[in-house]
Write an enzyme that holds these catalytic residues in place. Structure first.
Site, PDB file in Angstrom:
ATOM      1  N   PHE A  25       4.666   6.717  -0.592  1.00 50.75           N
ATOM      2  CA  PHE A  25       3.466   7.148   0.124  1.00 50.75           C
ATOM      3  C   PHE A  25       2.463   5.994   0.232  1.00 50.75           C
ATOM      4  O   PHE A  25       2.090   5.403  -0.786  1.00 50.75           O
ATOM      5  CB  PHE A  25       2.855   8.319  -0.645  1.00 50.75           C
ATOM      6  CG  PHE A  25       1.635   8.937  -0.027  1.00 50.75           C
ATOM      7  CD1 PHE A  25       1.727   9.672   1.147  1.00 50.75           C
ATOM      8  CD2 PHE A  25       0.392   8.816  -0.643  1.00 50.75           C
ATOM      9  CE1 PHE A  25       0.610  10.267   1.700  1.00 50.75           C
ATOM     10  CE2 PHE A  25      -0.730   9.404  -0.099  1.00 50.75           C
ATOM     11  CZ  PHE A  25      -0.631  10.131   1.086  1.00 50.75           C
ATOM     12  N   SER A  93       9.040   6.975  -5.834  1.00 56.08           N
ATOM     13  CA  SER A  93       7.848   7.829  -5.761  1.00 56.08           C
ATOM     14  C   SER A  93       8.031   8.929  -4.715  1.00 56.08           C
ATOM     15  O   SER A  93       8.958   9.730  -4.829  1.00 56.08           O
ATOM     16  CB  SER A  93       6.621   6.959  -5.458  1.00 56.08           C
ATOM     17  OG  SER A  93       5.427   7.653  -5.689  1.00 56.08           O
ATOM     18  N   MET A  94       7.196   8.978  -3.670  1.00 58.11           N
ATOM     19  CA  MET A  94       7.421   9.970  -2.616  1.00 58.11           C
ATOM     20  C   MET A  94       8.785   9.760  -1.968  1.00 58.11           C
ATOM     21  O   MET A  94       9.432  10.721  -1.534  1.00 58.11           O
ATOM     22  CB  MET A  94       6.335   9.910  -1.543  1.00 58.11           C
ATOM     23  CG  MET A  94       6.549  10.925  -0.413  1.00 58.11           C
ATOM     24  SD  MET A  94       5.402  10.765   0.976  1.00 58.11           S
ATOM     25  CE  MET A  94       6.099   9.341   1.841  1.00 58.11           C
ATOM     26  N   ASP A 194       3.349   4.507 -16.273  1.00 54.49           N
ATOM     27  CA  ASP A 194       3.191   4.688 -14.825  1.00 54.49           C
ATOM     28  C   ASP A 194       1.800   5.262 -14.601  1.00 54.49           C
ATOM     29  O   ASP A 194       1.474   6.343 -15.074  1.00 54.49           O
ATOM     30  CB  ASP A 194       4.270   5.649 -14.311  1.00 54.49           C
ATOM     31  CG  ASP A 194       4.280   5.793 -12.795  1.00 54.49           C
ATOM     32  OD1 ASP A 194       3.203   5.694 -12.171  1.00 54.49           O
ATOM     33  OD2 ASP A 194       5.365   6.031 -12.239  1.00 54.49           O
ATOM     34  N   HIS A 224       4.434   1.682 -12.041  1.00 52.34           N
ATOM     35  CA  HIS A 224       4.946   2.602 -11.031  1.00 52.34           C
ATOM     36  C   HIS A 224       5.918   1.952 -10.044  1.00 52.34           C
ATOM     37  O   HIS A 224       6.997   2.481  -9.786  1.00 52.34           O
ATOM     38  CB  HIS A 224       3.781   3.230 -10.261  1.00 52.34           C
ATOM     39  CG  HIS A 224       4.218   4.241  -9.253  1.00 52.34           C
ATOM     40  ND1 HIS A 224       4.912   5.387  -9.593  1.00 52.34           N
ATOM     41  CD2 HIS A 224       4.096   4.266  -7.893  1.00 52.34           C
ATOM     42  CE1 HIS A 224       5.179   6.095  -8.496  1.00 52.34           C
ATOM     43  NE2 HIS A 224       4.697   5.426  -7.455  1.00 52.34           N
TER      44      HIS A 224
END
Length: 259
Positions: A25, A93-94, A194, A224
């Site tokens: 994202f 992530s996303m 993270d 992250h």
């Protein structure tokens, strides 16, 4: 708007095993480019698309939503499935959440999934205010470049459009209900530290999926954006080994063309 230098999509025509990688994202393919190039160098066919509204300026993202982002990776998966005998999905992530939805929706078309710090929900009190706040405030501060490695940087927006953040929240809630449909082998890698996605998200994913073949690896030296951090090589190697175990032709001489 022109795409920012380094944010371009990446594709490589390799052998019969394909890999679709999904970025995060407000990020871009730049965050996964070394991963994509690593797998391409080992003979895989690789697709790393640029999600709509990403890689240009945050104003372009303001008018997109999860349906646009998912439609792009869904289209790429179908193209890879036409070209390859086995297709794996992966993401950060996303992008990990998008990969999980592809696995949930496409069944046998997806041979396995590799997710790095997958997002499962939008956290904080602000998440509950998004449906209203997005009409009052356009953006909040960005989340890019959570990286421990000195000198490494993620190419992402310095602002988060709240309309897009609200859409992400809607998507993650929808995906959570679909996770039991994920039955494929799964490799999940998460960072011990993270600052964007907490460990609870990975735990939730692991508790919801129906997969039997599941491996979890904790990355001790990365934040992250682990794909650009100290543990990047480990991610690439573990991912390749996971794919090689499920698609034994990978890495065998004469069965995967190296371009």
């Amino acid at each position: 708007m022109p795409v920012l230098p380094g944010a371009e999509p990446y594709r490589h025509e390799g052998g019969e095993t394909g890999v679709l990688l999904c970025h995060g994202f407000t990020g871009s393919p730049q965050s996964l480019r070394p991963w994509a190039e690593h797998h391409a160098a080992h003979g895989l066919t690789v697709s790393l698309p640029l999600l709509p509204g990403h890689g240009t300026r945050w104003e372009d993202m303001q008018v997109t939503g999860w349906q646009d982002w998912y439609a792009e990776v869904d289209r790429e998966l179908r193209l890879l499935a036409d070209r390859c005998s086995r297709v794996f999905v992966g993401g950060l992530s996303m992008g990990g959440a998008l990969a999980l939805r592809l696995a949930a929706r496409h069944g046998e078309r997806v041979a396995g999934a590799v997710v790095v710090n997958p997002a499962n929900r939008v956290h904080g009190l602000s998440a509950y205010a998004l449906p209203v706040a997005r009409h009052l405030v356009r953006t909040t501060r960005g989340i890019a470049s959570d990286i421990a490695k000195e000198g490494a940087a993620e190419l992402g927006y310095d602002r988060v459009p709240l309309h897009a953040a609200h859409s992400l929240r809607v998507f993650l809630r929808r995906l959570d209900g679909e996770l039991p449909q994920v039955t494929q082998p799964l490799l999940l890698l998460r960072s011990a530290r993270d600052h964007v996605v907490p460990a609870a998200d990975s735990a939730r994913v692991l508790s919801r999926i129906s997969s039997v073949d599941v491996t979890e690896i904790v990355l001790e030296q990365s934040y992250h954006v682990a794909t650009l951090d100290h543990d990047a090589d480990r991610i690439f190697e573990e991912s390749l080994a996971f794919i090689g175990r499920l698609a034994p032709s990978v890495g065998k001489e004469g069965t995967a063309a190296v371009g």
